[in-house]
Design a protein around this motif. Structure first.
Motif, PDB file in Angstrom:
ATOM      1  N   GLY A   1     -11.071 -45.576 -52.772  1.00 44.94           N
ATOM      2  CA  GLY A   1     -10.379 -44.466 -53.417  1.00 44.94           C
ATOM      3  C   GLY A   1      -9.997 -43.318 -52.497  1.00 44.94           C
ATOM      4  N   GLU A   2     -10.469 -43.332 -51.264  1.00 52.15           N
ATOM      5  CA  GLU A   2     -10.146 -42.265 -50.315  1.00 52.15           C
ATOM      6  C   GLU A   2      -8.761 -42.443 -49.733  1.00 52.15           C
ATOM      7  OE1 GLU A   2     -11.687 -39.431 -49.333  1.00 52.15           O
ATOM      8  OE2 GLU A   2     -13.187 -39.830 -50.880  1.00 52.15           O
ATOM      9  N   ARG A   3      -8.076 -41.329 -49.482  1.00 52.15           N
ATOM     10  CA  ARG A   3      -6.789 -41.331 -48.789  1.00 52.15           C
ATOM     11  C   ARG A   3      -7.058 -41.137 -47.312  1.00 52.15           C
ATOM     12  NH1 ARG A   3      -2.635 -41.768 -50.952  1.00 52.15           N
ATOM     13  NH2 ARG A   3      -1.423 -40.934 -52.603  1.00 52.15           N
ATOM     14  N   ALA A   4      -6.322 -41.882 -46.492  1.00 52.88           N
ATOM     15  CA  ALA A   4      -6.463 -41.766 -45.037  1.00 52.88           C
ATOM     16  C   ALA A   4      -5.076 -41.664 -44.409  1.00 52.88           C
ATOM     17  CB  ALA A   4      -7.207 -42.977 -44.489  1.00 52.88           C
ATOM     18  N   PRO A   5      -4.962 -40.942 -43.299  1.00 57.83           N
ATOM     19  CA  PRO A   5      -3.669 -40.883 -42.608  1.00 57.83           C
ATOM     20  C   PRO A   5      -3.218 -42.273 -42.195  1.00 57.83           C
ATOM     21  CG  PRO A   5      -5.167 -39.237 -41.730  1.00 57.83           C
ATOM     22  CD  PRO A   5      -5.970 -40.121 -42.641  1.00 57.83           C
ATOM     23  N   VAL A   6      -1.921 -42.489 -42.190  1.00 52.91           N
ATOM     24  CA  VAL A   6      -1.362 -43.801 -41.912  1.00 52.91           C
ATOM     25  C   VAL A   6      -1.760 -44.317 -40.522  1.00 52.91           C
ATOM     26  CG1 VAL A   6       0.876 -43.046 -41.014  1.00 52.91           C
ATOM     27  CG2 VAL A   6       0.707 -45.189 -42.258  1.00 52.91           C
ATOM     28  N   HIS A   7      -2.033 -43.433 -39.578  1.00 52.80           N
ATOM     29  CA  HIS A   7      -2.399 -43.880 -38.240  1.00 52.80           C
ATOM     30  C   HIS A   7      -3.871 -44.275 -38.130  1.00 52.80           C
ATOM     31  CE1 HIS A   7      -2.938 -39.512 -38.236  1.00 52.80           C
ATOM     32  NE2 HIS A   7      -3.933 -39.737 -37.421  1.00 52.80           N
ATOM     33  N   PHE A   8      -4.677 -44.083 -39.191  1.00 50.86           N
ATOM     34  CA  PHE A   8      -6.058 -44.551 -39.201  1.00 50.86           C
ATOM     35  C   PHE A   8      -6.066 -46.028 -39.569  1.00 50.86           C
ATOM     36  CE2 PHE A   8      -8.857 -40.570 -40.040  1.00 50.86           C
ATOM     37  CZ  PHE A   8      -8.166 -39.862 -39.086  1.00 50.86           C
ATOM     38  N   GLU A   9      -6.731 -46.842 -38.798  1.00 49.56           N
ATOM     39  CA  GLU A   9      -6.849 -48.270 -39.090  1.00 49.56           C
ATOM     40  C   GLU A   9      -8.068 -48.564 -39.953  1.00 49.56           C
ATOM     41  OE1 GLU A   9      -4.691 -50.678 -38.235  1.00 49.56           O
ATOM     42  OE2 GLU A   9      -3.388 -49.207 -37.289  1.00 49.56           O
ATOM     43  N   ILE A  10      -9.001 -47.616 -39.989  1.00 48.81           N
ATOM     44  CA  ILE A  10     -10.257 -47.786 -40.729  1.00 48.81           C
ATOM     45  C   ILE A  10     -10.467 -46.563 -41.606  1.00 48.81           C
ATOM     46  CG2 ILE A  10     -12.771 -47.982 -40.475  1.00 48.81           C
ATOM     47  CD1 ILE A  10     -12.252 -49.435 -37.833  1.00 48.81           C
ATOM     48  N   CYS A  11     -10.945 -46.775 -42.813  1.00 45.48           N
ATOM     49  CA  CYS A  11     -11.231 -45.671 -43.727  1.00 45.48           C
ATOM     50  C   CYS A  11     -12.352 -44.820 -43.154  1.00 45.48           C
ATOM     51  CB  CYS A  11     -11.629 -46.214 -45.096  1.00 45.48           C
ATOM     52  SG  CYS A  11     -12.150 -44.937 -46.266  1.00 45.48           S
ATOM     53  N   TRP A  12     -12.125 -43.519 -43.108  1.00 45.84           N
ATOM     54  CA  TRP A  12     -13.130 -42.618 -42.552  1.00 45.84           C
ATOM     55  C   TRP A  12     -14.336 -42.484 -43.473  1.00 45.84           C
ATOM     56  CZ3 TRP A  12     -14.634 -38.354 -45.231  1.00 45.84           C
ATOM     57  CH2 TRP A  12     -13.800 -37.947 -46.287  1.00 45.84           C
ATOM     58  N   ALA A  13     -14.159 -42.786 -44.761  1.00 44.82           N
ATOM     59  CA  ALA A  13     -15.241 -42.607 -45.725  1.00 44.82           C
ATOM     60  C   ALA A  13     -16.187 -43.804 -45.803  1.00 44.82           C
ATOM     61  CB  ALA A  13     -14.665 -42.320 -47.104  1.00 44.82           C
ATOM     62  N   CYS A  14     -15.616 -45.027 -45.807  1.00 45.61           N
ATOM     63  CA  CYS A  14     -16.476 -46.201 -46.008  1.00 45.61           C
ATOM     64  C   CYS A  14     -16.429 -47.207 -44.862  1.00 45.61           C
ATOM     65  CB  CYS A  14     -16.129 -46.891 -47.326  1.00 45.61           C
ATOM     66  SG  CYS A  14     -14.551 -47.770 -47.287  1.00 45.61           S
ATOM     67  N   GLY A  15     -15.485 -47.048 -43.947  1.00 45.88           N
ATOM     68  CA  GLY A  15     -15.402 -47.952 -42.803  1.00 45.88           C
ATOM     69  C   GLY A  15     -14.593 -49.220 -43.041  1.00 45.88           C
ATOM     70  N   ALA A  16     -14.006 -49.350 -44.224  1.00 40.83           N
ATOM     71  CA  ALA A  16     -13.195 -50.545 -44.522  1.00 40.83           C
ATOM     72  C   ALA A  16     -11.889 -50.499 -43.715  1.00 40.83           C
ATOM     73  CB  ALA A  16     -12.895 -50.616 -46.009  1.00 40.83           C
ATOM     74  N   GLU A  17     -11.382 -51.683 -43.362  1.00 41.41           N
ATOM     75  CA  GLU A  17     -10.115 -51.759 -42.638  1.00 41.41           C
ATOM     76  C   GLU A  17      -8.956 -51.502 -43.589  1.00 41.41           C
ATOM     77  OE1 GLU A  17      -9.391 -55.090 -40.127  1.00 41.41           O
ATOM     78  OE2 GLU A  17     -11.456 -55.100 -39.392  1.00 41.41           O
ATOM     79  N   ARG A  18      -7.883 -50.921 -43.027  1.00 39.72           N
ATOM     80  CA  ARG A  18      -6.672 -50.664 -43.809  1.00 39.72           C
ATOM     81  C   ARG A  18      -6.071 -51.996 -44.227  1.00 39.72           C
ATOM     82  NH1 ARG A  18      -1.901 -47.687 -40.863  1.00 39.72           N
ATOM     83  NH2 ARG A  18      -1.696 -49.725 -39.933  1.00 39.72           N
ATOM     84  N   PRO A  19      -5.676 -52.137 -45.492  1.00 40.81           N
ATOM     85  CA  PRO A  19      -5.046 -53.381 -45.934  1.00 40.81           C
ATOM     86  C   PRO A  19      -3.707 -53.596 -45.205  1.00 40.81           C
ATOM     87  CG  PRO A  19      -5.270 -51.808 -47.772  1.00 40.81           C
ATOM     88  CD  PRO A  19      -5.788 -51.156 -46.554  1.00 40.81           C
ATOM     89  N   ALA A  20      -3.401 -54.826 -44.916  1.00 36.04           N
ATOM     90  CA  ALA A  20      -2.123 -55.169 -44.234  1.00 36.04           C
ATOM     91  C   ALA A  20      -1.068 -55.420 -45.280  1.00 36.04           C
ATOM     92  CB  ALA A  20      -2.327 -56.398 -43.355  1.00 36.04           C
ATOM     93  N   HIS A  21      -0.233 -54.404 -45.548  1.00 39.30           N
ATOM     94  CA  HIS A  21       0.886 -54.588 -46.491  1.00 39.30           C
ATOM     95  C   HIS A  21       2.028 -53.769 -46.110  1.00 39.30           C
ATOM     96  CE1 HIS A  21      -1.149 -51.111 -48.008  1.00 39.30           C
ATOM     97  NE2 HIS A  21      -0.883 -51.235 -49.267  1.00 39.30           N
TER      98      HIS A  21
END
Length: 102
Positions: A82-102
């Motif tokens: 549910g966290e928003r991350a800047p587009v240049h982040f590859e990993i969520c800063w809150a939970c460490g999950a990788e950005r989905p590839a879409h």
């Protein structure tokens, strides 16, 4: 000729040329042919939008400011947590999950 925008690449320049044309502003792209030589040339090799009609400069710049605002306002992705991350982040800063590839 009045330069109104330096584009990130030739594709963006053409998209914005078309965007201005839709609003009645005729623009040309200059420097797109130098794109492949960037890094090799000691000059500015970014494609740029130019318009001949000086009376349309402010209208063109306002449209391009709107484009920039929308581009930067939407430059985020939403993680599964549910966290928003800047587009240049590859990993969520809150939970460490990788950005989905879409």
């Amino acid at each position: 000729m009045h330069t109104v925008y330096a584009a990130a690449d030739p594709l963006e320049a053409e998209i914005l040329r078309s965007y201005l044309a839709e609003h009645g502003i005729a623009a040309q792209v200059l420097g797109a042919g130098l794109w492949g030589a960037r890094g090799e040339l000691p000059a500015d090799a970014w494609p740029r939008l130019v318009i001949a009609d000086g009376t349309q400069v402010e209208a063109a710049r306002e449209l391009l400011r709107r484009y920039e605002h929308r581009r930067h306002a939407a430059a985020t992705w939403v993680c599964a947590c549910g966290e928003r991350a800047p587009v240049h982040f590859e990993i969520c800063w809150a939970c460490g999950a990788e950005r989905p590839a879409h």
